[in-house]
Design a protein around this motif. Structure first.
Motif, PDB file in Angstrom:
ATOM      1  N   ASP A   5       2.559  -3.672   7.817  1.00 52.04           N
ATOM      2  CA  ASP A   5       3.007  -2.993   6.605  1.00 52.04           C
ATOM      3  C   ASP A   5       2.090  -3.323   5.435  1.00 52.04           C
ATOM      4  OD1 ASP A   5       5.136  -1.710   7.798  1.00 52.04           O
ATOM      5  OD2 ASP A   5       6.590  -3.267   7.301  1.00 52.04           O
ATOM      6  N   LEU A   6       1.728  -4.598   5.318  1.00 50.01           N
ATOM      7  CA  LEU A   6       0.935  -5.026   4.161  1.00 50.01           C
ATOM      8  C   LEU A   6      -0.204  -5.927   4.608  1.00 50.01           C
ATOM      9  CD1 LEU A   6       0.572  -5.153   1.051  1.00 50.01           C
ATOM     10  CD2 LEU A   6       2.067  -7.167   1.072  1.00 50.01           C
ATOM     11  N   LEU A   7      -1.400  -5.605   4.163  1.00 55.50           N
ATOM     12  CA  LEU A   7      -2.586  -6.426   4.376  1.00 55.50           C
ATOM     13  C   LEU A   7      -2.943  -7.091   3.050  1.00 55.50           C
ATOM     14  CD1 LEU A   7      -4.986  -7.173   6.314  1.00 55.50           C
ATOM     15  CD2 LEU A   7      -6.152  -5.151   5.383  1.00 55.50           C
ATOM     16  N   ILE A   8      -3.223  -8.394   3.082  1.00 56.10           N
ATOM     17  CA  ILE A   8      -3.569  -9.127   1.864  1.00 56.10           C
ATOM     18  C   ILE A   8      -4.995  -9.637   1.975  1.00 56.10           C
ATOM     19  CG2 ILE A   8      -3.018 -11.099   0.387  1.00 56.10           C
ATOM     20  CD1 ILE A   8      -0.136 -10.919   1.340  1.00 56.10           C
ATOM     21  N   LEU A   9      -5.828  -9.256   1.003  1.00 53.43           N
ATOM     22  CA  LEU A   9      -7.223  -9.688   0.948  1.00 53.43           C
ATOM     23  C   LEU A   9      -7.494 -10.263  -0.441  1.00 53.43           C
ATOM     24  CD1 LEU A   9      -8.999  -6.589   2.572  1.00 53.43           C
ATOM     25  CD2 LEU A   9      -8.246  -8.682   3.706  1.00 53.43           C
ATOM     26  N   GLY A  10      -8.052 -11.468  -0.486  1.00 51.08           N
ATOM     27  CA  GLY A  10      -8.370 -12.040  -1.789  1.00 51.08           C
ATOM     28  C   GLY A  10      -8.440 -13.546  -1.766  1.00 51.08           C
ATOM     29  N   ASN A  11      -8.090 -14.145  -2.884  1.00 48.29           N
ATOM     30  CA  ASN A  11      -8.322 -15.570  -3.093  1.00 48.29           C
ATOM     31  C   ASN A  11      -7.165 -16.436  -2.593  1.00 48.29           C
ATOM     32  OD1 ASN A  11      -6.803 -14.408  -5.237  1.00 48.29           O
ATOM     33  ND2 ASN A  11      -7.255 -16.160  -6.554  1.00 48.29           N
ATOM     34  N   VAL A  12      -7.295 -16.905  -1.364  1.00 46.45           N
ATOM     35  CA  VAL A  12      -6.386 -17.912  -0.822  1.00 46.45           C
ATOM     36  C   VAL A  12      -7.083 -19.261  -0.979  1.00 46.45           C
ATOM     37  CG1 VAL A  12      -5.092 -18.686   1.194  1.00 46.45           C
ATOM     38  CG2 VAL A  12      -5.558 -16.241   0.879  1.00 46.45           C
ATOM     39  N   ASN A  13      -6.480 -20.159  -1.727  1.00 46.56           N
ATOM     40  CA  ASN A  13      -7.110 -21.461  -1.958  1.00 46.56           C
ATOM     41  C   ASN A  13      -6.036 -22.524  -2.143  1.00 46.56           C
ATOM     42  OD1 ASN A  13      -7.351 -19.746  -4.724  1.00 46.56           O
ATOM     43  ND2 ASN A  13      -6.806 -21.869  -5.194  1.00 46.56           N
ATOM     44  N   ARG A 129      -0.080   0.017   6.139  1.00 45.30           N
ATOM     45  CA  ARG A 129       0.542   0.989   5.241  1.00 45.30           C
ATOM     46  C   ARG A 129       0.091   0.770   3.799  1.00 45.30           C
ATOM     47  NH1 ARG A 129       6.750   0.398   5.872  1.00 45.30           N
ATOM     48  NH2 ARG A 129       6.702   2.055   4.294  1.00 45.30           N
ATOM     49  N   ALA A 130      -0.120  -0.495   3.449  1.00 50.19           N
ATOM     50  CA  ALA A 130      -0.556  -0.839   2.099  1.00 50.19           C
ATOM     51  C   ALA A 130      -1.451  -2.067   2.160  1.00 50.19           C
ATOM     52  CB  ALA A 130       0.645  -1.107   1.192  1.00 50.19           C
ATOM     53  N   VAL A 131      -2.324  -2.189   1.168  1.00 47.99           N
ATOM     54  CA  VAL A 131      -3.189  -3.363   1.065  1.00 47.99           C
ATOM     55  C   VAL A 131      -3.094  -3.910  -0.350  1.00 47.99           C
ATOM     56  CG1 VAL A 131      -5.207  -1.920   0.528  1.00 47.99           C
ATOM     57  CG2 VAL A 131      -5.534  -4.276   1.335  1.00 47.99           C
ATOM     58  N   LEU A 132      -3.004  -5.228  -0.458  1.00 43.90           N
ATOM     59  CA  LEU A 132      -3.034  -5.900  -1.756  1.00 43.90           C
ATOM     60  C   LEU A 132      -4.396  -6.555  -1.906  1.00 43.90           C
ATOM     61  CD1 LEU A 132      -1.835  -7.045  -4.378  1.00 43.90           C
ATOM     62  CD2 LEU A 132      -0.863  -8.917  -3.016  1.00 43.90           C
ATOM     63  N   LEU A 133      -5.177  -6.083  -2.876  1.00 45.76           N
ATOM     64  CA  LEU A 133      -6.466  -6.682  -3.218  1.00 45.76           C
ATOM     65  C   LEU A 133      -6.217  -7.599  -4.403  1.00 45.76           C
ATOM     66  CD1 LEU A 133      -8.726  -3.503  -2.966  1.00 45.76           C
ATOM     67  CD2 LEU A 133      -8.330  -5.247  -1.221  1.00 45.76           C
ATOM     68  N   ALA A 134      -6.314  -8.901  -4.168  1.00 48.23           N
ATOM     69  CA  ALA A 134      -5.880  -9.879  -5.160  1.00 48.23           C
ATOM     70  C   ALA A 134      -7.037 -10.773  -5.585  1.00 48.23           C
ATOM     71  CB  ALA A 134      -4.743 -10.737  -4.592  1.00 48.23           C
ATOM     72  N   GLY A 135      -7.101 -11.069  -6.877  1.00 50.32           N
ATOM     73  CA  GLY A 135      -8.073 -12.023  -7.388  1.00 50.32           C
ATOM     74  C   GLY A 135      -9.508 -11.577  -7.276  1.00 50.32           C
TER      75      GLY A 135
END
Length: 299
Positions: A5-13, A129-135
């Protein structure tokens, strides 16, 4: 995992949170604080934690360093909800300093976030279905590839949510122009009040909402997070407002990222926008007023 449903790409730290600090120490001096936490952080990391708690069908893909912080952070997120790519850089750490008035200051070493490249990520991404581009401003290589990233998800038919954070150096005219190139691809622009005003070059939140809303995808929603006052949003010309309950804030770090996760979770489980705004405000308000953090039960 073939689809999520959701893909998360970005700053995991990793976040090291210290405070409260009433004033910065002078050079060569030392100050003591009475609170310290070491936990998963970053815009993407906080959202991934919240999604795991809420039961969102999600996948987070990130690089990570081969060191003690890297090995630790890999143990904090569910194995079936993450895909880690090795990095030769040390794992990124942010020091978040809290202040008595509830505000925070951040000092970040980018480390492995410098090695987050689209060409490395793309082969490991499921349909979503959705992607969150974060940071975006803390993932410089991926940020440079955003035009290609956004075209990829447009072609795939995925909704794109963006929370880019605050750029080092502020929203210069060059940064404003760069972000404006992204906005026509964005279905959910999720930013805070200060970011919205500086990006839009508008002094009021209401004007920022209208200005940014006109620049998004035709089906786009802009949400401006206003801290203790709740959120305001605009979708297809209609404006919405959701107030926040009065709570005793114990830890506000990652509040906006938690809000993002809850909002997207609500939409992906079929809630209408007004209900999704209210649900996300409730989740974030509960999270910042409990320690350890409490999220609503899975739906």
């Amino acid at each position: 995992m073939n689809t999520v449903d959701l893909l998360i790409l970005g700053n995991v730290n990793v976040d090291l949170i210290l405070g409260p600090l009433d004033e910065w120490p002078q050079e060569g001096t030392e100050r003591l604080v009475n609170q310290m936490q070491w936990r998963v952080g970053g815009n993407a990391g906080n959202a991934a934690l919240a999604c795991a708690a809420l039961g969102t069908r999600t996948l987070t893909v990130s690089t990570v360093g081969d060191d003690l912080p890297g090995r630790w952070i890999k143990e904090q997120l569910p194995l079936d909800m993450t895909h880690w790519l090795p990095s030769e850089e040390p794992t990124s750490v942010s020091v978040a300093v809290t202040h008595p008035n509830g505000e925070r200051s951040f000092i970040t070493h980018l480390g492995h976030l410098n090695t987050l490249h689209w060409t490395d990520l793309k082969p490991h991404l499921p349909h979503c279905r959705a992607v969150l581009l974060a940071g975006a401003f803390l993932t410089p290589a991926l940020r440079a590839e955003y035009p290609e990233v956004l075209r990829h998800f447009q072609a795939q038919g995925s909704q794109v949510a963006v929370d880019f954070g605050w750029p080092d150096g502020g929203f210069t005219p060059e940064v404003q122009a760069e972000v404006r190139e992204w906005l026509p691809f964005v279905h959910h622009l999720l930013i805070n009040e200060l970011e919205a005003q500086h990006l839009s070059r508008q002094a009021s939140t209401a004007e920022a909402l209208r200005t940014l809303g006109a620049q998004l995808h035709p089906q786009g929603t802009v949400v401006i997070k206003c801290g203790a006052r709740g959120v305001v949003a605009q979708y297809q010309g209609k404006q919405y407002a959701q107030s926040a309950p009065t709570v005793t804030v114990l830890d506000s770090v990652g509040a906006g990222d938690t809000w993002n996760a809850a909002y997207l979770h609500a939409l992906l489980t079929g809630r209408e926008i007004e209900n999704a705004l209210a649900y996300a405000v409730n989740v974030a308000s509960t999270a910042i007023s409990t320690q350890p953090r409490v999220f609503p039960p899975r739906e």
